[in-house]
Structures are given as structure tokens and as C-alpha cells.
Write an enzyme that holds these catalytic residues in place. Structure first.
Site, PDB file in Angstrom:
ATOM      1  N   HIS A  64       0.855  -1.181   0.000  1.00 17.39           N
ATOM      2  CA  HIS A  64       0.000   0.000   0.000  1.00 17.39           C
ATOM      3  C   HIS A  64       0.892   1.232   0.000  1.00 17.39           C
ATOM      4  O   HIS A  64       1.950   1.261   0.644  1.00 17.39           O
ATOM      5  CB  HIS A  64      -0.938   0.003   1.211  1.00 17.39           C
ATOM      6  CG  HIS A  64      -2.146  -0.863   1.024  1.00 17.39           C
ATOM      7  ND1 HIS A  64      -2.901  -1.347   2.076  1.00 17.39           N
ATOM      8  CD2 HIS A  64      -2.741  -1.342  -0.115  1.00 17.39           C
ATOM      9  CE1 HIS A  64      -3.901  -2.073   1.604  1.00 17.39           C
ATOM     10  NE2 HIS A  64      -3.830  -2.092   0.287  1.00 17.39           N
ATOM     11  N   ASP A  66       1.095   4.159   1.317  1.00 19.49           N
ATOM     12  CA  ASP A  66       1.582   4.890   2.487  1.00 19.49           C
ATOM     13  C   ASP A  66       2.701   4.157   3.205  1.00 19.49           C
ATOM     14  O   ASP A  66       3.241   4.659   4.197  1.00 19.49           O
ATOM     15  CB  ASP A  66       0.429   5.201   3.458  1.00 19.49           C
ATOM     16  CG  ASP A  66      -0.363   3.978   3.877  1.00 19.49           C
ATOM     17  OD1 ASP A  66      -0.545   3.068   3.045  1.00 19.49           O
ATOM     18  OD2 ASP A  66      -0.814   3.923   5.037  1.00 19.49           O
ATOM     19  N   HIS A  67       3.079   2.991   2.692  1.00 19.17           N
ATOM     20  CA  HIS A  67       4.182   2.233   3.277  1.00 19.17           C
ATOM     21  C   HIS A  67       5.343   2.023   2.307  1.00 19.17           C
ATOM     22  O   HIS A  67       6.387   1.513   2.709  1.00 19.17           O
ATOM     23  CB  HIS A  67       3.678   0.882   3.785  1.00 19.17           C
ATOM     24  CG  HIS A  67       2.686   1.010   4.899  1.00 19.17           C
ATOM     25  ND1 HIS A  67       3.018   0.844   6.223  1.00 19.17           N
ATOM     26  CD2 HIS A  67       1.364   1.330   4.878  1.00 19.17           C
ATOM     27  CE1 HIS A  67       1.948   1.043   6.978  1.00 19.17           C
ATOM     28  NE2 HIS A  67       0.937   1.337   6.177  1.00 19.17           N
ATOM     29  N   HIS A 142      -4.106  -8.236   6.805  1.00 11.25           N
ATOM     30  CA  HIS A 142      -4.557  -6.954   6.252  1.00 11.25           C
ATOM     31  C   HIS A 142      -5.359  -7.236   4.984  1.00 11.25           C
ATOM     32  O   HIS A 142      -5.675  -8.400   4.690  1.00 11.25           O
ATOM     33  CB  HIS A 142      -3.332  -6.070   5.971  1.00 11.25           C
ATOM     34  CG  HIS A 142      -3.652  -4.644   5.673  1.00 11.25           C
ATOM     35  ND1 HIS A 142      -4.659  -3.945   6.293  1.00 11.25           N
ATOM     36  CD2 HIS A 142      -3.084  -3.763   4.790  1.00 11.25           C
ATOM     37  CE1 HIS A 142      -4.692  -2.718   5.830  1.00 11.25           C
ATOM     38  NE2 HIS A 142      -3.763  -2.583   4.912  1.00 11.25           N
ATOM     39  N   ASP A 213       0.082  -2.686   9.343  1.00 10.67           N
ATOM     40  CA  ASP A 213      -1.366  -2.764   9.166  1.00 10.67           C
ATOM     41  C   ASP A 213      -1.886  -4.202   9.329  1.00 10.67           C
ATOM     42  O   ASP A 213      -1.428  -5.125   8.634  1.00 10.67           O
ATOM     43  CB  ASP A 213      -1.745  -2.255   7.772  1.00 10.67           C
ATOM     44  CG  ASP A 213      -1.372  -0.796   7.580  1.00 10.67           C
ATOM     45  OD1 ASP A 213      -0.548  -0.288   8.361  1.00 10.67           O
ATOM     46  OD2 ASP A 213      -1.893  -0.175   6.635  1.00 10.67           O
ATOM     47  N   HIS A 271      -0.198   4.717  13.178  1.00  9.22           N
ATOM     48  CA  HIS A 271      -1.076   4.569  12.012  1.00  9.22           C
ATOM     49  C   HIS A 271      -2.480   5.051  12.319  1.00  9.22           C
ATOM     50  O   HIS A 271      -3.472   4.389  12.002  1.00  9.22           O
ATOM     51  CB  HIS A 271      -1.093   3.113  11.525  1.00  9.22           C
ATOM     52  CG  HIS A 271      -1.504   2.968  10.087  1.00  9.22           C
ATOM     53  ND1 HIS A 271      -2.815   2.774   9.711  1.00  9.22           N
ATOM     54  CD2 HIS A 271      -0.793   2.989   8.950  1.00  9.22           C
ATOM     55  CE1 HIS A 271      -2.883   2.682   8.399  1.00  9.22           C
ATOM     56  NE2 HIS A 271      -1.668   2.802   7.907  1.00  9.22           N
TER      57      HIS A 271
END
Length: 305
Positions: A64, A66-67, A142, A213, A271
Site C-alpha cells: 500500500h 503509504d508504506h 490486512h 497494518d 497509524h
């Protein structure tokens, strides 16, 4: 030798003026690891005064944005800074295709080798080891394939008992390493000095667990048992547990339950959904279950102990 964790970014998907997506810099036994690489990570590394050349191993939890969206830019900067030594990148299957596609389309010349370690197992496995540190995956739950990571110092050398050693002129500086390694010392007359007399117990090894996550997952508890510090996502408060489950995330209450069951020493939450303006509500909720819970601070360096 102490271990330190620098929080580079800790918020969820959208960067804000004061916070960045997930990224951490871990120093352990003079090794330097980057954990996740959200957008803006290299700017945060600059602010933290981290030398880019120290980073030889990057661990990405999942794909993802944002990582991992900061990773292509960071690697491009490595090239511009003249890097020529290999870079190890650990992450889910697909990370090689993602990066190599970006480099091909943008005609990015690297000048150094990237060694990809693509992960696809649904059980914990050792993915890195040297004579001082080892790293294992923490399979998570996740929306897409995702791993956390646990970093462990190996058993350390024993400490020299210099008040005892100084009594024996035959013991020279060149003998110290063998003694620290646990060996006895034999005097010229044949008398054996036991190592327990010449040394004291080593410092206990440090461990750090990063749980990115994930939905609430009790399977991680035996993997992270007794770690010194646990970072665990807590995107929502528990009154939004249904949303947490639906989006593949954990509540602060649930993160605290994991920390308590695993008997960790310290829990750092992260997070957070951008819906929350005052983050103290997360520690308020978690400390009901696990008092040693803390909020991260951007660019804060934490000694792991």
C-alpha cells in the site's frame, strides 16, 4: 552497544503538515535498518540527520502506498549520492516488479545492485541473520499480503571482571576476547581460572517488533512474546471496531490486548486515522488494558531497553 528507534512517520494514508506516513529507522548492534518507506521518508531521514549510506537493508511490510511510495525516490537519491554498494530490499512478492517498472519507465540508472528478498509465506520465517542480529517476519492480516518484522539481538558477550582479571599478570589484553566469549583461562602452572570468575553476566539482548497494518490477530502473540518494545498499528478507537475489521485494521484497545498477552515491556501505537485530532484518546483507551502505552513523536529517537 545500545539500540535506538527513530520514528520518521506514523500517521495513516494521508500526509499532514506535521506528520508523515509510516517509516522508521532502527539502529541495532551497529546495523542500520529502514522499516517501511512512506511518501516523504527521505526528507524525514534528512531531518533526523541519518546518513543515507548507512542504510543497507530496507524492510517493507506491504505494497500500500503509504508504506512504500517513498522507496523509488529514496533509491534514486542513493544513486545521485554516488552509492555503489548493494542494497537489500525485503517485501512482498511484486515489490521487484513495482520498482523495476518505475526505474524502466523513468529511465532511472542506479549504478548499484538491488538484492530483492520477496516474501510470500504465511508463517514466521528468518529472513536476515549475521553474527549479532537476526530478523523474522510476523505474518499479519490486512487487506493485502502483509508482514510485520521482529528484530532480535543475539546473545551478547560476557563482561570482563577487571577487578579479578587484574590479579593475574599472565592475562594479557589479547586474551580478553576469548574470555568475553566464555572461555576459561589456564595459568602457566596449569591452574584453570573459570570464566565465571573472570566475567559477569552479559547484558540481556534487545528485541523490537513492528506490527504494521493488520486486523486484531492473536497469532502474533507467541512470535513477539517478551519483546522490549512493540510498535502496533491502532488506526481506530474501539467504538469503530466494525470499521477496523472491514478495512483490515486494529483498535487501540485491541493493540493493548496484544501487548498485554505478549508480555511486552513497552507499546507504541501508530497509524492513526486522520479523523482524530487529539491523539491522546488512543493512549486513554489502550492504557486501560496496558499502562505502558505511548504515542509516537515525529523524529523522536527512542532507546530500546
Amino acid at each position: 552497544m545500545s539500540s535506538y528507534l527513530t520514528i520518521l512517520g506514523f500517521n495513516s494514508a494521508i500526509p499532514t503538515i506535521n506528520t508523515s506516513p509510516t517509516a522508521q529507522f532502527l539502529e541495532m548492534e551497529d546495523r542500520h535498518f529502514l522499516i517501511d518507506c512512506g511518501e516523504g521518508t527521505q526528507v524525514q531521514l534528512r531531518k533526523a540527520k541519518v546518513r543515507f549510506s548507512k542504510i543497507n537493508h530496507i524492510f517493507i511490510s506491504h505494497l500500500h502506498g503509504d508504506h512504500c511510495f517513498g522507496l523509488p525516490g529514496l533509491i534514486a537519491s542513493f544513486r545521485l549520492l554516488g552509492r555503489d554498494k548493494p542494497l537489500n530490499v525485503y517485501g512482498p512478492e511484486g515489490i521487484k516488479e513495482m520498482l523495476e517498472t518505475i526505474f524502466r519507465i523513468t529511465e532511472t540508472y542506479r549504478g548499484f545492485e538491488i538484492i530483492y528478498h520477496e516474501l510470500n509465506k504465511n508463517y514466521s520465517e528468518k529472513i536476515y541473520e549475521d553474527n549479532r542480529v537476526e530478523v523474522f517476519t510476523i505474518p499479519l492480516n490486512h487487506r493485502i499480503y502483509c508482514n510485520g518484522y521482529i528484530f532480535k539481538e543475539k546473545e551478547k558477550e560476557r563482561h570482563l571482571n577487571m577487578s579479578e582479571i587484574s590479579k593475574y599478570s599472565e592475562i594479557e589484553t589479547c586474551d580478553y576476547q576469548n574470555i568475553k566469549n566464555g572461555k576459561d583461562f589456564e595459568l602457566s602452572d596449569g591452574y584453570v581460572l573459570k570464566n565465571e570468575k573472570l566475567t559477569t553476566e552479559p547484558s540481556p539482548p534487545i528485541s523490537y517488533a513492528f506490527c504494521s497494518d493488520t486486523r486484531y490477530l492473536e497469532d502474533v502473540i507467541p512470535i513477539i512474546k517478551n519483546v522490549n518494545v512493540l510498535y502496533h498499528e491502532s488506526t481506530f478507537l474501539h467504538n469503530l471496531k466494525e470499521m477496523a475489521d472491514y478495512t483490515g485494521h486494529t483498535t487501540a484497545f485491541e493493540a493493548a490486548q496484544i501487548a498485554k498477552a505478549a508480555n511486552v515491556k513497552k507499546l507504541i501505537l501508530g497509524h492513526f486515522s486522520n479523523r482524530y485530532g487529539d491523539l491522546s484518546v488512543f493512549t486513554d483507551e489502550a492504557r486501560q488494558i496496558f499502562p505502558a502505552t505511548f504515542l509516537p513523536k515525529a523524529l523522536e529517537t527512542i532507546k530500546l531497553e
